[in-house]
Design a protein around this motif. Structure first.
Motif, PDB file in Angstrom:
ATOM      1  N   HIS A 127      -9.410 -75.770 -23.055  1.00  0.00           N
ATOM      2  CA  HIS A 127      -9.602 -75.218 -24.394  1.00  0.00           C
ATOM      3  C   HIS A 127      -8.922 -73.846 -24.495  1.00  0.00           C
ATOM      4  CE1 HIS A 127     -11.980 -73.908 -27.990  1.00  0.00           C
ATOM      5  NE2 HIS A 127     -11.810 -72.742 -27.402  1.00  0.00           N
ATOM      6  N   ARG A 186     -11.784 -70.137 -36.832  1.00  0.00           N
ATOM      7  CA  ARG A 186     -12.487 -71.417 -36.695  1.00  0.00           C
ATOM      8  C   ARG A 186     -11.501 -72.590 -36.707  1.00  0.00           C
ATOM      9  NH1 ARG A 186     -15.818 -68.652 -40.238  1.00  0.00           N
ATOM     10  NH2 ARG A 186     -15.124 -69.854 -42.025  1.00  0.00           N
ATOM     11  N   HIS A 187     -10.478 -72.448 -37.536  1.00  0.00           N
ATOM     12  CA  HIS A 187      -9.431 -73.460 -37.586  1.00  0.00           C
ATOM     13  C   HIS A 187      -8.761 -73.589 -36.209  1.00  0.00           C
ATOM     14  CE1 HIS A 187      -5.899 -75.591 -39.136  1.00  0.00           C
ATOM     15  NE2 HIS A 187      -5.186 -74.753 -38.403  1.00  0.00           N
ATOM     16  N   GLU A 220     -10.042 -72.844 -33.336  1.00  0.00           N
ATOM     17  CA  GLU A 220     -10.962 -73.380 -32.330  1.00  0.00           C
ATOM     18  C   GLU A 220     -10.918 -74.905 -32.293  1.00  0.00           C
ATOM     19  OE1 GLU A 220     -12.433 -71.806 -29.995  1.00  0.00           O
ATOM     20  OE2 GLU A 220     -11.777 -69.877 -30.777  1.00  0.00           O
ATOM     21  N   TYR A 221     -10.865 -75.539 -33.472  1.00  0.00           N
ATOM     22  CA  TYR A 221     -10.776 -77.001 -33.511  1.00  0.00           C
ATOM     23  C   TYR A 221      -9.524 -77.465 -32.780  1.00  0.00           C
ATOM     24  CZ  TYR A 221     -14.502 -77.414 -37.035  1.00  0.00           C
ATOM     25  OH  TYR A 221     -15.698 -77.396 -37.702  1.00  0.00           O
ATOM     26  N   ASP A 227      -9.958 -77.107 -29.098  1.00  0.00           N
ATOM     27  CA  ASP A 227     -10.836 -78.172 -28.599  1.00  0.00           C
ATOM     28  C   ASP A 227     -10.043 -79.453 -28.380  1.00  0.00           C
ATOM     29  OD1 ASP A 227     -13.147 -76.758 -28.439  1.00  0.00           O
ATOM     30  OD2 ASP A 227     -14.014 -77.476 -30.325  1.00  0.00           O
ATOM     31  N   HIS A 263     -16.314 -69.032 -34.236  1.00  0.00           N
ATOM     32  CA  HIS A 263     -16.306 -70.415 -33.757  1.00  0.00           C
ATOM     33  C   HIS A 263     -17.106 -71.286 -34.721  1.00  0.00           C
ATOM     34  CE1 HIS A 263     -15.029 -68.282 -30.248  1.00  0.00           C
ATOM     35  NE2 HIS A 263     -14.823 -69.386 -29.585  1.00  0.00           N
ATOM     36  N   PRO A 264     -16.677 -72.524 -34.947  1.00  0.00           N
ATOM     37  CA  PRO A 264     -17.474 -73.404 -35.804  1.00  0.00           C
ATOM     38  C   PRO A 264     -18.797 -73.709 -35.104  1.00  0.00           C
ATOM     39  CG  PRO A 264     -15.294 -74.344 -35.319  1.00  0.00           C
ATOM     40  CD  PRO A 264     -15.480 -73.187 -34.404  1.00  0.00           C
ATOM     41  N   GLU A 291     -20.544 -79.187 -35.669  1.00  0.00           N
ATOM     42  CA  GLU A 291     -19.250 -79.507 -36.289  1.00  0.00           C
ATOM     43  C   GLU A 291     -18.174 -79.761 -35.240  1.00  0.00           C
ATOM     44  OE1 GLU A 291     -19.025 -79.754 -39.585  1.00  0.00           O
ATOM     45  OE2 GLU A 291     -21.146 -79.209 -39.760  1.00  0.00           O
ATOM     46  N   ARG A 292     -18.213 -78.961 -34.168  1.00  0.00           N
ATOM     47  CA  ARG A 292     -17.185 -79.119 -33.132  1.00  0.00           C
ATOM     48  C   ARG A 292     -17.299 -80.482 -32.454  1.00  0.00           C
ATOM     49  NH1 ARG A 292     -17.020 -73.732 -29.499  1.00  0.00           N
ATOM     50  NH2 ARG A 292     -15.192 -74.719 -28.582  1.00  0.00           N
ATOM     51  N   ARG A 349     -16.072 -83.185 -34.748  1.00  0.00           N
ATOM     52  CA  ARG A 349     -14.616 -83.194 -34.845  1.00  0.00           C
ATOM     53  C   ARG A 349     -13.957 -83.825 -33.615  1.00  0.00           C
ATOM     54  NH1 ARG A 349     -10.844 -80.188 -38.169  1.00  0.00           N
ATOM     55  NH2 ARG A 349     -12.626 -79.497 -39.411  1.00  0.00           N
TER      56      ARG A 349
END
Ligand SMILES: [Zn+2]
Length: 396
Positions: free
Chosen positions: A266, A338-339, A341-342, A345, A385-386, A390-391, A394
């Motif tokens: 990550h 947050r964008h 972080e996805y 991930d 971070h989301p 949600e993470r 996703r």
């Protein structure tokens, strides 16, 4: 002029308190529903910790407001009367030392409460009084030397250039970059002991992970984070292709090898996507706005405060009011983060496996007692971070 400043700050305080009460209400309600992701006991504990932290945050906000009123109404002009005769560079440094010193002393009991009572009660904090006192002394020494030099530099620039805010921005931005560069090798070791990871198999896997991503390792280290806190973390340090991998001893202890590699994957994702650069650009933008603003404050602000329009008062106003500016920009910064972080991930799960990353994220949340959901306002303003829910969704 004073009333405009006062109103702005008052609105800022109200918004912060409002968001905190919304978050407390949200978590208080959610904690009675079925536990998600965490075990029921961790879920409840995480909720209680979240609520305690939000309440603590509200007290901090009120204390900051008290300090603001003190400085605006009385402190700045009194300190100026005591310390300033010619308004030169060194007087500015002494003035800023005094200004930050007062803020530090007022904030110290809150920090002690947060570390020794709040975080101890929830079983995170493992720090003893000696380590805490040493940390404070080291930070103070660092501030007196490096902070003093930075204040002197800015004061000199203010006195020397007409459009000082542009030069000041350039200088401070360079300083920020420099600190980021030396942090992992020169500053972090002041506070923690770095030992090379004594697990050849894990080291080799980490090296090959870096290689696959086109990076070079400049060592895999473990730090003794457990002397302060039980929470887990890991990071990469250094600019360019050569990276220093730093693992908290707490992380190595709790995660399996594959989970650890997923977490590092990550972090690697952030490098592959050049998120560091985006963050740097974003901070540069924020700094530029602040310098543009505080470098062009009308004389009436200084008159209203009964202080001279000099480097010391400008720097103090900058420090006093910049949280307001960053608060306004936080939703923008948070959305971008947050964008990213996805995306990181997705990269991390491709490096290792979806399952490994999911398990790692859940273990992290469980150990760190982070509540997996939040009020939308809280997310918009504060979350880099989301929320975990949600993470995980996703990743599916
Ligand atoms: Zn991340």
């Amino acid at each position: 002029m004073l009333s405009i400043l006062g109103t702005l700050y008052f609105v800022y305080v109200l918004i912060k308190l409002y968001i905190a009460t919304q978050e407390i209400g949200f978590v208080a309600k959610a904690q009675h529903q079925n536990a998600v992701i965490l075990s029921p006991s961790s879920f409840l504990k995480a909720a209680r910790y979240k609520i305690a932290s939000e309440r603590f945050g509200m007290v901090s906000t009120l204390v900051d407001y008290g300090l603001f009123l003190f400085w605006i109404g009385y402190g700045l002009r009194t300190l100026e009367g005591w310390l300033i005769t010619n308004g030169g560079v060194w007087e500015s440094v002494v003035f800023v030392y005094a200004f930050i010193g007062v803020n530090y002393l007022v904030g110290l009991p809150l920090d002690i409460y947060s570390t020794f009572f709040k975080d101890k009660a929830f079983g995170f904090s493992t720090i003893d009084a000696k380590t805490y006192a040493l940390d404070q002394l080291k930070a103070m020494a660092l501030f007196v030397v490096a902070g003093g030099a930075i204040v002197a530099l800015v004061a000199w620039i203010i006195l020397s250039f007409a459009s000082w805010w542009l030069w000041g921005f350039g200088a401070i931005f360079a300083v920020v970059l420099f600190i980021n560069m030396i942090y992992p090798t020169l500053i972090a070791p002041i506070f923690n002991r770095f030992t090379p990871l004594e697990n050849p198999e894990l080291s080799a896997s980490i090296e090959s992970l870096l290689q696959k991503a086109g990076l070079k390792s400049s060592g895999v280290f473990m730090i003794d984070a457990s002397k302060r806190d039980k929470r887990l973390n890991a990071y990469f340090g250094g600019l360019g292709k050569s990276k220093r991998v730093v693992l908290f001893d707490t992380l190595v202890e709790k995660l399996s090898k594959s989970e650890l590699l997923a977490v590092l994957g990550h972090e690697l994702g952030h490098f592959k996507h050049k998120d560091m650069l985006k963050n740097v650009a974003m901070s540069a933008f924020m700094l530029l706005v602040m310098f543009g603003l505080f470098g062009n404050l009308p004389a009436s602000v200084y008159e209203a405060l009964h202080v001279s329009m000099s480097p010391h008062s400008t720097i103090a106003l900058f420090l006093l009011l910049s949280p307001l500016v960053s608060f306004v920009m936080m939703p923008l910064f948070g959305a971008m983060s947050r964008h990213n972080e996805y995306a990181a991930d997705a990269y991390g799960s491709a490096c290792e496996s979806k399952e490994a990353l999911k398990n790692a994220l859940m273990k992290l949340a469980d150990e760190n007692k982070s509540f997996p959901m939040s009020h939308p306002l809280q997310i918009a303003f504060y979350h880099t971070h989301p929320p975990l829910v949600e993470r995980l969704k996703r990743l599916e």
